[in-house]
Design an enzyme around this catalytic site. Sequence first.
Site: not given
Length: 434
Positions: A295, A378, A410
């Site tokens: 991320s 995601d 994600h």
Amino acid sequence: AISTNGDLFIVPVGGGEPKRITSQTGFDGNPVFSPDGRYIAYHAQLAAGYESDRWRVMLYDRQAGKSENLSEGFDRSANELGWSADSKTIYFVAEDETLEPIYAMTARTGAEPKKIVAEGFNGNLGVSSDGKMLVFTRSSLTTPAEVFAASSDGRNVRQLTHHNDAILAALETNAPETFWFPGAGGTRVQAMLIRPPRFDASKKYPLLVLLHGGPQTMWTNSWGYRWNAQVFSAPGYVTLMINRRGSTGYGQKFTDEITNDWGGKAYEDVMKGVDYTIAKYPFVDSTRMAAAGGSYGGYMANWIATHTGRFKALISHAGVYNKPAMYGSTEELWFEEHDMQGTPWTNPESYRKWSPLTYAGELGKYKTPTLVIAGERDYRVPYTQSLEFFSALQRQEVASRLVVFPDEGHWISKPQNSQFWYKTFLDWLATYLK
């Protein structure tokens, strides 16, 4: 989504019209009735459009129909609220410098929260019906979560379950060493270091720098299914986790200092943390280092790939690469609008400045071998960000590999996928660090 606003309502259990009891533009949540029924304690973020504002302890008086902010002077985020049996004390947990202590405070404005269980990373807090006992889970970087109990004043902490004892007895894990170092501008930054099993101080070990996401989260001294530092250290790596600028658990100012500064002080904190680690620990081999993150941590890996050649390998999981494209495809528009302080058309310079894409020509200069991982489902950081980054690596003949999980988002959550993720991760490190 363009708003983080969430309000609280009450409704009779027998049915009827809901009544809104909060109206501020931030998020209100975690409501808990006091045992005497007069109050509702809850926590609130007061800044609109900011998911990492500090969580305050709030108190709604049902008779007066008004809310009070009880903890404005407390510079941590309160979660998992609970009441004492006499409705006079509120309990909660709050992240604090890699740990999550349990606090208690009198249910009145200006009361000072007291840390009553200071040790460990504690969660899932509950209070017994008679108010005499606190029950919670506790984990660490060496121990998965077990159930603990304590007296309501925080004393007599004791472990109730031992589900993992037999498994842990067969493993060698090392507890993290915590240290502080001067980061960007001289600000104190905290980090944790884990030595590998069968550690020998006379040897040199490769260093793996883990880059946490968020960007407003922190590396905690707690167990995790994903990004497990013990798994990373097991093959013989020293694992370093730096709570750089933007991390939670160090006060709101520290958290806010990553706003519109994604590749600024946070990047400098990481680089200074690596330098400090090399100087402090002679067993770290500065010629064999890798960095990996997911991320925002993936963003930091992408930023590193375009700004330095000091690492032998990088791993970017679900990393942001093209900030304008990220704005146009993420499901959290409020996130980009806050952290970039505008939209791509009202503040285009920030989107240009903090995009690794802007510096993509440097990939061919540094040529750091890079593993790129993404989940096709995601919607937070769409996998096309990883495709763009991988294309830039390939076109500049940088050793790179792309792994896309078609059934993950994600996070990589399914057991078989997780096993494959860890194997792919460790194989990449072994190729370039061993």
